[in-house]
Design an enzyme around this catalytic site. Structure first.
Site, PDB file in Angstrom:
ATOM      1  CB  SER A 169      -0.746  -0.013   1.249  1.00 37.30           C
ATOM      2  OG  SER A 169      -0.085  -0.037   2.520  1.00 37.30           O
ATOM      3  CG  HIS A 211      -3.252  -0.905  -2.674  1.00 37.21           C
ATOM      4  ND1 HIS A 211      -3.970   0.593  -2.212  1.00 37.21           N
ATOM      5  CD2 HIS A 211      -3.511  -1.321  -1.375  1.00 37.21           C
ATOM      6  CE1 HIS A 211      -4.002   0.792  -1.379  1.00 37.21           C
ATOM      7  NE2 HIS A 211      -3.840  -0.299  -0.596  1.00 37.21           N
ATOM      8  CD  GLU A 237      -4.763   2.746  -5.433  1.00 37.46           C
ATOM      9  OE1 GLU A 237      -5.112   4.167  -5.750  1.00 37.46           O
ATOM     10  OE2 GLU A 237      -4.363   2.349  -4.369  1.00 37.46           O
ATOM     11  CG  ASN A 270      -3.442   4.351   0.782  1.00 39.88           C
ATOM     12  OD1 ASN A 270      -4.149   4.669   1.330  1.00 39.88           O
ATOM     13  ND2 ASN A 270      -2.545   3.383   0.982  1.00 39.88           N
TER      14      ASN A 270
END
Length: 713
Positions: free
Chosen positions: A426, A447, A459, A497
């Site tokens: 991540s 991800h 992702e 993120n």
């Protein structure tokens, strides 16, 4: 088009069987064209003296999967009313038909599929796990518009009907029988026979079917008396207002429709339903939620034509993430080789999968045989035996680059030359891993978000080395796992993120200013986020947040002009605070189940114990959101994102960004780019240059442009 394009009628032994089969669609989806032909069916059955009853059934794997929502088009009030009225008249005619018509249901009966069955004189369904009912219109910002708000409460009772309509959840066969939604549940092979038997029973009883449902005294009071119903409506409104914060108008409107119909009768209830449905359809919330649905549907089509279909994958690391990836794989008919250095960890992972299977067994969604076959898809390994036959391996081990590289070395030595290495990192650089591997073109990021079985986003992180075939292969796997996939370029934090970091950081800076934990969470939930930002940090884990905020992404955040990174989260982690998982976080957690019980007063010490202040609601919400939107725009500028639609899907399904707005880019379009730029400039004057709008935003405002060519389809 002729009626043969929609259905065919077979008459035999006094029974007219109406086989629904919409030829132009892959599944049976109701359109205004189909509705107009139903009148012909009822007339033909009523006029034919050789026919005593009808059976409505599908010759496909599903009954009726709902209505064609792309046909929901209207510019102004009154445009869609004729279509709705025609549907209601059609179902009224069905309900009042002289001869009984039985719905024989196998597979999915969603939306109008359920509503059509409600207008029939009886319902028989198969006991197959694939058979399910649902009124999911609320998820599109709408309400059941085919009489569902009127007929369902009359059939199953007020409480059960509200629960079904307000949640949009699936109702499986056994549950449908228990609640009174269907009359008979049988094996699929006996479906037609059971429907005929039910029709004959109705004929024998003078055209009526006695349904003796067992009800408790409390249910009789709540469903069957005006005082009880008023109490149910009151509690339902209180509950949904707390959950939706008034951001989803369809939810209270469903309650209004049900109440109006029960008080004023079916005809007036249907009129109210038509008016309410059209008002919601014309509203911005439903337009945005429908657009998300269209985007999700399009997202299921793999845009990469060159790919391999992988049916067996390796997973390294059987911890919480690895177990979750294994679960979504085996539940979708993929085999898994699950490797860990600890047998106990593998066993615990399989127990997590079994926990889900047990729930499905309890709800009769699957059979025992199916459960056994599913868990058998997981092959356990403590070494790399058999990995030479795998086409793809997903690693979900500790977030340390040295460990990732060591694993790549191991796999490069045992796997085939063209295997794909997918990392679930991540925060670490996928490019660095690719450049360490023997074949950089076959290294990619997958991800997943935690918990994997529940979070819909995947992702897919590509590097400058990644081949199109690798991307396409991974995209295919993600879709088959039931994920909404977006492809992003490698970079600190990737997309989700990265835009989350400034959002959370601003919340922590407000804590340093003296804002209160619960006030910040409550404000953001009222604004429309499903979870408050501070509660989110506790849920995900302070350790995870600290890892993300101390990596490369922290350097990205710090590089923004005027942006200061809060150290509070890192200090909490260093002091042993992990959030909900160890009951030490921003909130207090009591009892065996760790139920949240108010803000933790000790958390403020990590933010300097500032004097308590009350921030304006606008500041508590706009400050984090504006930074998140600005960062999303920057991701588009830099090529991290390929399209605004990917950015919308990633933010909504990965982070829960104001779902009723459609995502940050659709939000910007609807709010007005120029107005958004002005708001950012105002906040820049008050709180510093970190709020300055990105050059792309300023340019779009100047040229009167939108991120999406159509603000709503």
């Amino acid at each position: 088009m002729s009626r043969e394009d929609f259905y065919r009628i077979e008459k035999k032994n006094g029974i007219a069987t109406i086989w629904v089969h919409i030829k132009k669609e892959k599944m049976n989806i109701v359109s205004p064209d189909l509705i107009q032909y139903f009148d012909e069916i009822y007339t033909e059955l009523n006029d034919d003296d050789t026919v005593r009853a009808g059976v409505l059934i599908s010759d496909r794997k599903d009954f009726i999967a709902g209505a064609d929502i792309k046909a929901f088009k209207a510019e102004k009030k009154g445009d869609f009313t004729p279509t709705l009225k025609k549907g209601h008249l059609c179902l009224n005619a069905l309900e009042n038909a002289k001869k009984p018509i039985i719905a024989a249901i196998h597979g999915t009966a969603y939306g109008f599929g359920t509503e059509l069955s409600l207008a029939c004189h009886g319902r028989v369904c198969s006991d197959d796990p694939k058979t399910k009912f649902g009124l999911p219109e609320v998820k599109l910002g709408l309400l059941p518009g085919g009489g569902g708000t009127q007929r369902l409460p009359r059939l199953v009772g007020l409480q059960k009907s509200l629960d079904m309509m307000l949640t949009g959840k699936n109702i499986f066969a056994r549950q449908a029988k228990k609640m009174g939604l269907v009359d008979v549940v049988v094996n699929r092979n006996k479906l037609h026979t059971a429907a005929v038997a039910l029709a004959d029973k109705i004929i024998k009883n003078g055209g009526k079917l006695e349904r003796n449902r067992k009800k408790t005294m409390l249910d009789k009071f709540l469903d069957g008396t005006s005082i009880g119903r008023n109490l149910v409506f009151k509690k339902a409104r209180e509950k949904v207002m707390k959950l939706t914060q008034g951001n989803y108008p369809a939810v209270p409107k469903i309650i209004d429709c049900v109440e109006h119909g029960l008080k004023h009768g079916l005809d007036k209830g249907l009129l109210y339903e038509r008016e309410a449905f059209e008002a919601l359809m014309l509203g911005q919330v439903s337009k945005e939620l429908r657009q998300i649905f269209y985007n999700m549907t399009d997202n299921k089509k793999n845009p990469y034509k060159n790919y391999n279909s992988v049916d067996k994958l390796g997973i390294l690391g059987a911890g919480f993430m690895g177990a979750g990836i294994a679960e979504v794989s085996v539940m979708n008919q993929m085999d898994v080789v699950l490797k860990d250095i600890n047998q106990e960890t593998i066993s615990e992972a399989k127990q997590l999968i079994w926990k889900t299977l047990r729930k499905k067994l309890k709800r009769k969604q699957i059979s025992t045989t199916q459960a056994d076959r599913t868990i058998e898809r997981v092959r356990e390994r403590l070494d790399y035996d058999g990995f030479e036959k795998l086409d793809l391996v997903v690693e979900a081990v500790v977030e340390k680059m040295s460990v990732k590289k060591a694993i790549i070395d191991d796999l490069d030595a045992v796997c085939s030359d063209d295997y794909i290495f997918a990392t679930n990192t991540s925060a670490l650089s996928v490019t660095e891993m690719a450049e360490h591997a023997k074949n950089p073109a076959h290294v990619i990021g997958m991800h997943y978000f935690s918990p994997v079985p529940k979070m819909p986003l995947l992702e897919i992180v590509k590097t400058k080395h990644t081949s199109e075939k690798t991307i396409g292969t991974v995209y295919d796997i993600g879709v088959r796992q039931g994920k909404t996939c977006i492809v992003v370029q490698d970079g600190p934090g990737f997309y989700a993120n990265r835009i989350l970091a400034p959002y959370l950081n601003e919340v922590m800076l407000m804590l340093e200013e003296g804002a209160q934990i619960e006030a910040l969470d409550q404000a953001m939930k009222k604004k429309g986020m499903p979870v408050g930002p501070i509660a989110l940090m506790d849920e995900v884990g302070i350790d995870v947040g600290a890892h993300v905020m101390s990596g490369d992404i922290a350097d990205v955040v710090k590089s923004r002009e005027g942006l200061v990174v809060s150290k509070g989260l890192l200090k909490m982690f260093e002091a042993g605070y992990l959030g909900k998982k160890n009951k030490k976080g921003y909130y207090k957690y009591d009892g065996k189940n760790g139920k949240r019980n108010g803000a933790n007063p000790h958390a403020y010490q990590f933010f300097g114990n500032p004097p308590k202040i009350e921030l304006a609601f606008e500041d508590m919400t706009w400050r984090p959101l504006l930074l998140m939107i600005n960062e999303a725009v920057m991701c588009l500028e830099e090529g991290i994102l390929s399209t605004p639609t990917d950015g919308d899907l990633g933010a909504v399904f990965g982070l829960g960004f104001l779902p009723f707005t459609g995502g940050p880019f659709r939000f910007a379009d609807a709010y007005g780019i120029s107005e958004l730029v002005k708001l950012m400039e105002e906040y820049a004057k008050k709180f510093g240059p970190k709020f300055n709008p990105r050059p792309l935003l300023a340019s779009m405002a100047e040229n009167n442009q939108l991120f999406h060519s159509k603000n709503c389809d």
